[in-house]
Write a protein that holds these residues in place. Structure first.
Motif, PDB file in Angstrom:
ATOM      1  N   MET A 229     -58.630 -31.035  13.637  1.00  0.00           N
ATOM      2  CA  MET A 229     -57.605 -30.372  14.440  1.00  0.00           C
ATOM      3  C   MET A 229     -57.817 -30.723  15.907  1.00  0.00           C
ATOM      4  N   SER A 230     -56.724 -30.847  16.619  1.00  0.00           N
ATOM      5  CA  SER A 230     -56.748 -31.076  18.053  1.00  0.00           C
ATOM      6  C   SER A 230     -56.213 -29.833  18.740  1.00  0.00           C
ATOM      7  N   LYS A 231     -56.561 -29.684  20.008  1.00  0.00           N
ATOM      8  CA  LYS A 231     -56.150 -28.503  20.758  1.00  0.00           C
ATOM      9  C   LYS A 231     -55.531 -28.922  22.080  1.00  0.00           C
ATOM     10  N   VAL A 232     -54.445 -28.229  22.435  1.00  0.00           N
ATOM     11  CA  VAL A 232     -53.813 -28.389  23.741  1.00  0.00           C
ATOM     12  C   VAL A 232     -53.823 -27.016  24.388  1.00  0.00           C
ATOM     13  N   GLN A 233     -54.198 -26.983  25.656  1.00  0.00           N
ATOM     14  CA  GLN A 233     -54.148 -25.729  26.408  1.00  0.00           C
ATOM     15  C   GLN A 233     -53.669 -26.047  27.819  1.00  0.00           C
ATOM     16  N   GLU A 234     -52.520 -25.479  28.182  1.00  0.00           N
ATOM     17  CA  GLU A 234     -51.939 -25.689  29.501  1.00  0.00           C
ATOM     18  C   GLU A 234     -51.406 -24.357  30.014  1.00  0.00           C
ATOM     19  N   SER A 235     -51.285 -24.254  31.334  1.00  0.00           N
ATOM     20  CA  SER A 235     -50.741 -23.024  31.909  1.00  0.00           C
ATOM     21  C   SER A 235     -49.942 -23.355  33.162  1.00  0.00           C
ATOM     22  N   ILE A 236     -49.137 -22.378  33.574  1.00  0.00           N
ATOM     23  CA  ILE A 236     -48.305 -22.541  34.762  1.00  0.00           C
ATOM     24  C   ILE A 236     -47.964 -21.149  35.298  1.00  0.00           C
ATOM     25  N   ASP A 237     -47.731 -21.063  36.587  1.00  0.00           N
ATOM     26  CA  ASP A 237     -47.257 -19.838  37.212  1.00  0.00           C
ATOM     27  C   ASP A 237     -45.767 -19.995  37.497  1.00  0.00           C
ATOM     28  N   VAL A 238     -44.998 -18.949  37.182  1.00  0.00           N
ATOM     29  CA  VAL A 238     -43.555 -18.979  37.423  1.00  0.00           C
ATOM     30  C   VAL A 238     -43.188 -17.836  38.362  1.00  0.00           C
ATOM     31  N   ASP A 239     -42.156 -18.068  39.150  1.00  0.00           N
ATOM     32  CA  ASP A 239     -41.723 -17.101  40.160  1.00  0.00           C
ATOM     33  C   ASP A 239     -40.635 -16.189  39.620  1.00  0.00           C
ATOM     34  N   VAL A 240     -40.937 -15.521  38.500  1.00  0.00           N
ATOM     35  CA  VAL A 240     -40.074 -14.489  37.921  1.00  0.00           C
ATOM     36  C   VAL A 240     -40.980 -13.409  37.344  1.00  0.00           C
ATOM     37  N   PRO A 241     -40.470 -12.192  37.201  1.00  0.00           N
ATOM     38  CA  PRO A 241     -41.267 -11.123  36.581  1.00  0.00           C
ATOM     39  C   PRO A 241     -41.629 -11.461  35.132  1.00  0.00           C
ATOM     40  N   VAL A 242     -42.693 -10.846  34.645  1.00  0.00           N
ATOM     41  CA  VAL A 242     -43.175 -11.122  33.291  1.00  0.00           C
ATOM     42  C   VAL A 242     -42.093 -10.863  32.243  1.00  0.00           C
ATOM     43  N   SER A 243     -41.289  -9.825  32.398  1.00  0.00           N
ATOM     44  CA  SER A 243     -40.255  -9.534  31.390  1.00  0.00           C
ATOM     45  C   SER A 243     -39.196 -10.637  31.353  1.00  0.00           C
ATOM     46  N   THR A 244     -38.877 -11.213  32.492  1.00  0.00           N
ATOM     47  CA  THR A 244     -37.891 -12.303  32.536  1.00  0.00           C
ATOM     48  C   THR A 244     -38.444 -13.543  31.844  1.00  0.00           C
ATOM     49  N   ALA A 245     -39.691 -13.905  32.137  1.00  0.00           N
ATOM     50  CA  ALA A 245     -40.308 -15.072  31.506  1.00  0.00           C
ATOM     51  C   ALA A 245     -40.415 -14.879  29.996  1.00  0.00           C
ATOM     52  N   TYR A 246     -40.899 -13.722  29.587  1.00  0.00           N
ATOM     53  CA  TYR A 246     -41.041 -13.442  28.159  1.00  0.00           C
ATOM     54  C   TYR A 246     -39.686 -13.441  27.458  1.00  0.00           C
ATOM     55  N   ASN A 247     -38.711 -12.748  28.041  1.00  0.00           N
ATOM     56  CA  ASN A 247     -37.388 -12.680  27.418  1.00  0.00           C
ATOM     57  C   ASN A 247     -36.796 -14.062  27.209  1.00  0.00           C
ATOM     58  N   GLN A 248     -36.933 -14.948  28.208  1.00  0.00           N
ATOM     59  CA  GLN A 248     -36.392 -16.292  28.056  1.00  0.00           C
ATOM     60  C   GLN A 248     -37.143 -17.052  26.982  1.00  0.00           C
ATOM     61  N   TRP A 249     -38.457 -16.909  26.934  1.00  0.00           N
ATOM     62  CA  TRP A 249     -39.237 -17.653  25.946  1.00  0.00           C
ATOM     63  C   TRP A 249     -38.841 -17.262  24.527  1.00  0.00           C
ATOM     64  N   THR A 250     -38.395 -16.036  24.310  1.00  0.00           N
ATOM     65  CA  THR A 250     -38.019 -15.609  22.962  1.00  0.00           C
ATOM     66  C   THR A 250     -36.624 -16.083  22.575  1.00  0.00           C
ATOM     67  N   GLN A 251     -35.959 -16.815  23.436  1.00  0.00           N
ATOM     68  CA  GLN A 251     -34.655 -17.417  23.119  1.00  0.00           C
ATOM     69  C   GLN A 251     -34.903 -18.820  22.582  1.00  0.00           C
ATOM     70  N   PHE A 252     -35.413 -18.881  21.358  1.00  0.00           N
ATOM     71  CA  PHE A 252     -35.877 -20.137  20.772  1.00  0.00           C
ATOM     72  C   PHE A 252     -34.795 -21.206  20.716  1.00  0.00           C
ATOM     73  N   GLU A 253     -33.552 -20.813  20.495  1.00  0.00           N
ATOM     74  CA  GLU A 253     -32.487 -21.807  20.402  1.00  0.00           C
ATOM     75  C   GLU A 253     -32.195 -22.481  21.742  1.00  0.00           C
ATOM     76  N   ASP A 254     -32.736 -21.933  22.847  1.00  0.00           N
ATOM     77  CA  ASP A 254     -32.609 -22.562  24.172  1.00  0.00           C
ATOM     78  C   ASP A 254     -33.718 -23.574  24.454  1.00  0.00           C
ATOM     79  N   PHE A 255     -34.724 -23.687  23.600  1.00  0.00           N
ATOM     80  CA  PHE A 255     -35.843 -24.607  23.850  1.00  0.00           C
ATOM     81  C   PHE A 255     -35.397 -26.045  24.148  1.00  0.00           C
TER      82      PHE A 255
END
Length: 149
Positions: free
Chosen positions: A1-27
């Motif tokens: 198995m291989s592993k990828v780990q990346e991170s980023i800071d975004v300039d929106v509140p946590v609820s906005t980032a999370y809500n958008q991420w759960t819109q899978f059809e927008d990926f």
């Protein structure tokens, strides 16, 4: 198995980032190589991808989901073997730290060579950067899923 780990800071509140991420059809709007995602139900999605000229279809299952905290998934069909988690940590009221971790099994010589050269890491890093631009430019999520799974 291989592993990828990346991170980023975004300039929106946590609820906005999370809500958008759960819109899978927008990926496909910010994930390179993702052609289409169909959300089957609260836990299951069907993916169509084309990366480096190779088309694939597979299904994923959300195995754990806590609003404004994380989403964990695994593949359930197709020739892709992958598990992962994206987590959301508030930095302050208007900024969020997003971290993505994926474990995957490269298949075939091309995928193994790409893995050895760090291509999956660059892919995830690019996807996170595109997500950052997508959500910061919008300022709001296109929707959201708020139930624990």
């Amino acid at each position: 198995m291989s592993k990828v780990q990346e991170s980023i800071d975004v300039d929106v509140p946590v609820s906005t980032a999370y809500n958008q991420w759960t819109q899978f059809e927008d990926f496909p709007k910010f994930m390179d190589g993702v052609e289409e995602i169909t959300q089957i139900d609260d836990r299951h999605n069907h993916w169509k991808t084309k990366i480096a000229g190779v088309s694939r279809e597979f299904d994923t299952e959300i195995v754990d989901q806590t609003p404004d905290d994380h989403v964990t998934w695994r593949t359930t069909s197709g020739d892709i073997k992958q598990t992962g988690m994206v987590s959301f940590e508030p930095i302050d009221a208007t900024h969020t730290h997003i971290k993505m971790t994926m474990d995957f099994q490269p298949e075939g010589m091309a995928e193994k060579a790409a893995d050895m050269t760090g291509m999956p890491d660059r892919q995830v890093k690019g996807d996170l950067k595109r997500f950052k631009h997508f959500i910061e430019d919008r300022g709001t999520a296109t929707g959201g899923y708020r139930r624990n799974l």
